[in-house]
Design a protein around this motif. Structure first.
Motif, PDB file in Angstrom:
ATOM      1  N   ASN A  87      19.941  -5.361  59.119  1.00 17.59           N
ATOM      2  CA  ASN A  87      20.966  -5.784  58.166  1.00 17.59           C
ATOM      3  C   ASN A  87      21.695  -4.575  57.586  1.00 17.59           C
ATOM      4  OD1 ASN A  87      20.664  -8.687  58.093  1.00 17.59           O
ATOM      5  ND2 ASN A  87      18.748  -8.394  56.992  1.00 17.59           N
ATOM      6  N   GLU A  88      20.941  -3.523  57.311  1.00 14.92           N
ATOM      7  CA  GLU A  88      21.518  -2.315  56.731  1.00 14.92           C
ATOM      8  C   GLU A  88      22.553  -1.685  57.665  1.00 14.92           C
ATOM      9  OE1 GLU A  88      19.503   1.248  54.246  1.00 14.92           O
ATOM     10  OE2 GLU A  88      18.770   1.020  56.306  1.00 14.92           O
ATOM     11  N   ALA A  91      25.655  -4.008  57.914  1.00 10.70           N
ATOM     12  CA  ALA A  91      26.474  -4.034  56.707  1.00 10.70           C
ATOM     13  C   ALA A  91      27.534  -2.941  56.721  1.00 10.70           C
ATOM     14  CB  ALA A  91      25.587  -3.897  55.471  1.00 10.70           C
ATOM     15  N   ALA A  95      31.530  -3.581  56.490  1.00  9.55           N
ATOM     16  CA  ALA A  95      32.342  -2.936  55.457  1.00  9.55           C
ATOM     17  C   ALA A  95      33.505  -2.157  56.046  1.00  9.55           C
ATOM     18  CB  ALA A  95      31.456  -2.011  54.614  1.00  9.55           C
ATOM     19  N   VAL A 101      30.756 -11.800  58.113  1.00  6.07           N
ATOM     20  CA  VAL A 101      29.475 -11.631  57.427  1.00  6.07           C
ATOM     21  C   VAL A 101      28.510 -12.706  57.911  1.00  6.07           C
ATOM     22  CG1 VAL A 101      28.319 -11.683  55.184  1.00  6.07           C
ATOM     23  CG2 VAL A 101      30.592 -10.663  55.394  1.00  6.07           C
ATOM     24  N   TRP A 105      23.810 -14.305  54.574  1.00  2.00           N
ATOM     25  CA  TRP A 105      24.042 -13.355  53.487  1.00  2.00           C
ATOM     26  C   TRP A 105      24.776 -14.085  52.365  1.00  2.00           C
ATOM     27  CZ3 TRP A 105      26.020  -8.006  55.664  1.00  2.00           C
ATOM     28  CH2 TRP A 105      25.063  -7.499  56.569  1.00  2.00           C
ATOM     29  N   GLN A 106      24.076 -14.505  51.360  1.00  3.64           N
ATOM     30  CA  GLN A 106      24.690 -15.220  50.248  1.00  3.64           C
ATOM     31  C   GLN A 106      25.620 -14.288  49.470  1.00  3.64           C
ATOM     32  OE1 GLN A 106      24.339 -18.522  49.768  1.00  3.64           O
ATOM     33  NE2 GLN A 106      23.084 -18.499  51.637  1.00  3.64           N
ATOM     34  N   GLY A 108      28.006 -12.723  50.668  1.00  2.00           N
ATOM     35  CA  GLY A 108      28.410 -11.606  51.510  1.00  2.00           C
ATOM     36  C   GLY A 108      27.526 -10.385  51.390  1.00  2.00           C
ATOM     37  N   LYS A 109      26.339 -10.540  50.779  1.00  5.43           N
ATOM     38  CA  LYS A 109      25.454  -9.399  50.590  1.00  5.43           C
ATOM     39  C   LYS A 109      24.123  -9.612  51.310  1.00  5.43           C
ATOM     40  CE  LYS A 109      27.358  -8.176  46.046  1.00  5.43           C
ATOM     41  NZ  LYS A 109      27.035  -7.941  44.610  1.00  5.43           N
ATOM     42  N   ILE A 110      23.502  -8.505  51.717  1.00  4.77           N
ATOM     43  CA  ILE A 110      22.189  -8.569  52.353  1.00  4.77           C
ATOM     44  C   ILE A 110      21.190  -9.190  51.378  1.00  4.77           C
ATOM     45  CG2 ILE A 110      20.286  -7.214  53.327  1.00  4.77           C
ATOM     46  CD1 ILE A 110      22.329  -5.040  54.012  1.00  4.77           C
ATOM     47  N   SER A 112      18.098  -9.662  49.137  1.00  9.65           N
ATOM     48  CA  SER A 112      17.323  -8.617  48.480  1.00  9.65           C
ATOM     49  C   SER A 112      16.041  -8.286  49.244  1.00  9.65           C
ATOM     50  CB  SER A 112      16.954  -9.056  47.060  1.00  9.65           C
ATOM     51  OG  SER A 112      16.169  -8.084  46.411  1.00  9.65           O
ATOM     52  N   GLU A 115      16.941  -5.142  53.828  1.00  8.41           N
ATOM     53  CA  GLU A 115      17.784  -4.129  54.455  1.00  8.41           C
ATOM     54  C   GLU A 115      17.262  -3.722  55.831  1.00  8.41           C
ATOM     55  OE1 GLU A 115      18.516  -4.228  50.194  1.00  8.41           O
ATOM     56  OE2 GLU A 115      16.672  -4.035  51.361  1.00  8.41           O
TER      57      GLU A 115
END
Length: 204
Positions: A87-88, A91, A95, A101, A105-106, A108-110, A112, A115
């Motif tokens: 995921n890291e 991402a 970006a 995405v 990824w809720q 648009g973020k990895i 928690s 990573e």
């Protein structure tokens, strides 16, 4: 193959005051460009060499469907990712390219703490776009492995059933049958490595 690529980026330096130190500007520019290269290279997938030559691909079962039956395939030397793309890593690609995405990824973020987990819910087209992006950043070609390349990297040439041998899967060798209930960090199952050192070739 080897592809020639270039890392494109711009460096902006603000200089104030009556005197301009050109040597300092050059040093700052070089340092900024070097950092740009290092930032991109940090997310270049780690690859391992797979020696060329023949291997038996498929199932050694005469009752298996024709397309699954064992056959000899001869491959040239190649390299394959030691770990699944995380995921890291993905991402950074999203970006920089404004790519799609992953749906898990809720916001648009990895998620928690994930990573270092393998990226999932990625289309074939997005996977190819990721390879093209890494190729340009690294200056050498990355692409999706073929079925035969993936199987040789996973099983080697001795006809084993699993990457680690013929032993049935266990919780120490791989993530299987929903025994964890989620994905896991890509470096977790070192005991389940393939003969060449590739990890997570039998589930994560």
């Amino acid at each position: 193959g080897i592809a020639v690529g270039a890392i494109q980026g711009s460096v902006t330096i603000n200089v104030t005051g009556p005197a301009v130190d050109l040597a300092a500007i050059r040093r700052a520019a070089v340092q900024a460009l070097l950092q740009l290269v290092l930032d991109l290279r940090a997310f270049e997938p780690v690859t391992i060499p797979i020696p060329g030559g023949p291997f038996r691909m498929g199932r050694a079962d005469p009752a298996a469907p024709v397309w699954e039956r064992s056959c000899t395939v001869n491959l040239p030397d190649y390299r394959i990712g030691k770990y699944p793309v995380t995921n890291e890593q993905y991402a950074v690609f999203v970006a920089q390219t404004k790519g799609a995405v992953p749906s898990v990824w809720q916001g648009g973020k990895i998620p928690s703490g994930k990573e270092k987990h393998p990226v999932v819910n990625v289309s074939w087209y997005d996977a190819r776009a990721f390879c093209a992006w890494v190729s340009k950043a690294a200056g050498r070609e990355f692409r999706l492995a073929s079925e035969s390349e993936w199987e040789k990297a996973a099983r080697g040439v001795d006809g084993r059933v699993y990457p680690w041998g013929n032993q049935a899967p266990t919780a120490e060798l791989c993530n299987f049958n929903n025994n964890v209930g989620d994905t896991t960090p890509v470096e977790r199952y070192s005991r389940g490595a393939s003969p060449y050192g590739a990890l997570d070739m039998a589930g994560n």
